[in-house]
Design an enzyme around this catalytic site. Structure first.
Site, PDB file in Angstrom:
ATOM      1  N   GLU A 114     -19.712  10.660 -41.935  1.00 61.16           N
ATOM      2  CA  GLU A 114     -20.640  11.778 -41.782  1.00 61.16           C
ATOM      3  C   GLU A 114     -21.340  11.740 -40.420  1.00 61.16           C
ATOM      4  O   GLU A 114     -21.548  10.664 -39.849  1.00 61.16           O
ATOM      5  CB  GLU A 114     -21.694  11.735 -42.891  1.00 61.16           C
ATOM      6  CG  GLU A 114     -21.074  12.017 -44.245  1.00 61.16           C
ATOM      7  CD  GLU A 114     -22.059  12.026 -45.400  1.00 61.16           C
ATOM      8  OE1 GLU A 114     -21.835  12.787 -46.342  1.00 61.16           O
ATOM      9  OE2 GLU A 114     -23.059  11.286 -45.351  1.00 61.16           O
ATOM     10  N   CYS A 159     -26.482  12.795 -34.710  1.00 62.25           N
ATOM     11  CA  CYS A 159     -26.483  11.407 -35.182  1.00 62.25           C
ATOM     12  C   CYS A 159     -25.053  11.074 -35.613  1.00 62.25           C
ATOM     13  O   CYS A 159     -24.513  11.742 -36.500  1.00 62.25           O
ATOM     14  CB  CYS A 159     -27.457  11.300 -36.351  1.00 62.25           C
ATOM     15  SG  CYS A 159     -27.460   9.695 -37.130  1.00 62.25           S
ATOM     16  N   CYS A 185     -20.563   0.345 -44.171  1.00 64.16           N
ATOM     17  CA  CYS A 185     -21.318  -0.626 -43.371  1.00 64.16           C
ATOM     18  C   CYS A 185     -21.322  -1.958 -44.096  1.00 64.16           C
ATOM     19  O   CYS A 185     -21.541  -1.996 -45.315  1.00 64.16           O
ATOM     20  CB  CYS A 185     -22.751  -0.147 -43.158  1.00 64.16           C
ATOM     21  SG  CYS A 185     -23.711  -1.291 -42.136  1.00 64.16           S
ATOM     22  N   CYS A 216     -28.037  -3.063 -46.327  1.00 65.18           N
ATOM     23  CA  CYS A 216     -29.502  -2.944 -46.416  1.00 65.18           C
ATOM     24  C   CYS A 216     -29.844  -2.286 -47.760  1.00 65.18           C
ATOM     25  O   CYS A 216     -29.196  -1.324 -48.175  1.00 65.18           O
ATOM     26  CB  CYS A 216     -30.042  -2.118 -45.256  1.00 65.18           C
ATOM     27  SG  CYS A 216     -29.700  -2.865 -43.662  1.00 65.18           S
ATOM     28  N   CYS A 267     -30.480   1.605 -48.320  1.00 64.32           N
ATOM     29  CA  CYS A 267     -29.595   2.509 -47.585  1.00 64.32           C
ATOM     30  C   CYS A 267     -28.347   2.854 -48.398  1.00 64.32           C
ATOM     31  O   CYS A 267     -27.642   1.972 -48.882  1.00 64.32           O
ATOM     32  CB  CYS A 267     -29.193   1.844 -46.272  1.00 64.32           C
ATOM     33  SG  CYS A 267     -27.892   2.714 -45.400  1.00 64.32           S
ATOM     34  N   CYS A 287     -32.362   9.727 -42.652  1.00 63.97           N
ATOM     35  CA  CYS A 287     -32.124   8.319 -42.412  1.00 63.97           C
ATOM     36  C   CYS A 287     -31.899   7.547 -43.706  1.00 63.97           C
ATOM     37  O   CYS A 287     -32.688   7.659 -44.631  1.00 63.97           O
ATOM     38  CB  CYS A 287     -33.368   7.773 -41.726  1.00 63.97           C
ATOM     39  SG  CYS A 287     -32.985   6.990 -40.224  1.00 63.97           S
TER      40      CYS A 287
HETATM   41  S1  SF4 Z   1     -29.393   0.826 -42.645  1.00 65.47           S
HETATM   42 FE1  SF4 Z   1     -27.427   1.226 -43.686  1.00 65.47          FE
HETATM   43  S2  SF4 Z   1     -26.025   1.819 -42.077  1.00 65.47           S
HETATM   44 FE2  SF4 Z   1     -27.789   0.860 -41.074  1.00 65.47          FE
HETATM   45  S3  SF4 Z   1     -27.229  -1.314 -40.878  1.00 65.47           S
HETATM   46 FE3  SF4 Z   1     -28.294  -1.145 -42.828  1.00 65.47          FE
HETATM   47  S4  SF4 Z   1     -26.696  -0.800 -44.346  1.00 65.47           S
HETATM   48 FE4  SF4 Z   1     -25.797  -0.407 -42.346  1.00 65.47          FE
END
Ligand code: SF4
Length: 357
Positions: free
Chosen positions: A95, A112, A119, A123, A126, A348
């Protein structure tokens, strides 16, 4: 149809394109023409390159490709933010989000972009991090997000203004520093003044605190902005929210940032997602002041965008304001980010192709 043995022209600089055209026995000026079609007009089909002889278009079509990704789906927020779902050659989906910088009809846009499919950092707050990691994106796939978005925007807005995207932030899906070389070469491609022509100062790379990448970036001689996703000012909490903190704790991140600002004399931005009852107490504010005040840095506060399935909540306006005031009163350079695209899960921490299939 994409063939594995075709040469990818997207992402090549003019010199490489000249060498490629010479390898086909063609004069160098052809490279200039094709370069303009790709980077100025966002054209990915050789058949549309009308000043190229037909015979050469056919030969190019057999030997090469320009993989500007296809927009599979798009959602538009009430505030004008647009989220594009792109499909890569191997059918992987990522995306990108286009954010208007004002509300008037002459507005410019920030884009963005993603650097990885998924990923690996996981996190906790996220959506991308919760959907796992598939692979790194290549240079052409990052440049392609810019051209694909621009092409779609010019169509939608019925304009031929090829410069309507003026800022690019590497803040979509993925950790840019874990795909360092491809990210840097995509920045150089975006910055080429004969091509897409996005100024280095209009480009931001955001990292969760990957120290080796920060230190390498300090030596690149680039004028881009470095943003650090901070989100917690003590290691105990940050270990939980951003598992990368166990490898690179806060002190290591702060030292790398200090090194970066000394080498580049460029101010760093610390992004701080505000999570209710997690990281917005007066004690958190005091810890942030102690950590950041000695650095050449700004703080950008981002009230959390809720993600379905995740437990975190956005703090009340009063709590956000109190936290902001504590930082501002202590002399920190602090901004509160206007939210964009929360209603289409484009804000975000909300990007996840899992929902879009
Ligand atoms: S916020 Fe999401 S996209 Fe960014 S580093 Fe952490 S897990 Fe990866």
């Amino acid at each position: 149809m994409e063939l594995a043995n075709r040469t990818e022209l997207l992402g090549m600089d003019l010199k490489s394109l000249e060498s490629y055209m010479q390898s086909l026995g063609e004069p160098r000026y052809r490279a200039n023409q094709i370069f303009a079609w790709i980077y100025r007009k966002a054209v990915g089909s050789f058949y549309e390159m009308s000043d190229i002889p037909k015979e050469l278009r056919l030969r190019l079509d057999a030997a090469a490709q320009v993989s500007i990704p296809r927009v599979l789906k798009q959602r538009v927020s009430a505030d004008g933010t647009r989220k594009f779902l792109f499909e890569m050659n191997d059918k992987k989906r990522i995306e990108a989000v286009v954010i208007p910088q004002s509300r008037d009809k002459h507005t410019r846009y920030s884009l963005c972009i993603s650097t990885q499919v998924g990923c690996p950092l996981g996190c906790l707050f996220c959506a991308t991090g919760q959907s796992g990691f598939q692979r790194n994106l290549q240079t052409y796939e990052m440049v392609g997000q810019v051209l694909g978005s621009r092409r779609e925007m010019t169509r939608k807005l019925k304009t031929d203004d090829q410069d309507l995207i003026t800022n690019v932030v590497y803040m979509g899906m993925g950790e840019p520093m874990l795909n360092y070389d491809a990210v840097i070469s995509s920045i150089r491609a975006l910055n080429d003044h004969k091509g897409i022509n996005i100024g280095q100062r209009h480009i931001t790379i955001s990292t969760a605190g990957e120290v080796q990448g920060i230190r390498r970036l300090a030596e690149e001689g680039l004028q881009v902005t470095l943003a650090i996703s901070l989100h917690a000012c003590n290691d105990e909490l940050r270990d939980r929210l951003i598992p990368l903190n166990r490898k690179y704790p806060l002190q290591a991140v702060v030292e790398a940032v200090d090194h970066y600002t000394t080498r580049t004399n460029r101010r760093v931005t610390f992004e701080y997602i505000m999570l209710d009852d997690v990281n917005t107490s007066p004690e958190d504010a005091r810890a942030m002041i102690a950590l950041i005040k000695p650095l050449l840095a700004n703080v950008n506060l981002i009230p959390y965008n809720e993600v379905s399935g995740l437990e975190y909540k956005k703090p009340s306006s009063a709590r956000i304001r109190r936290f902001y005031n504590l930082l501002a009163d202590a002399g920190l350079n602090v901004t509160l980010r206007e939210e964009h695209g929360g209603d289409i899960e484009a804000a975000c921490g909300q990007l996840s192709t899992a929902r879009e299939r």
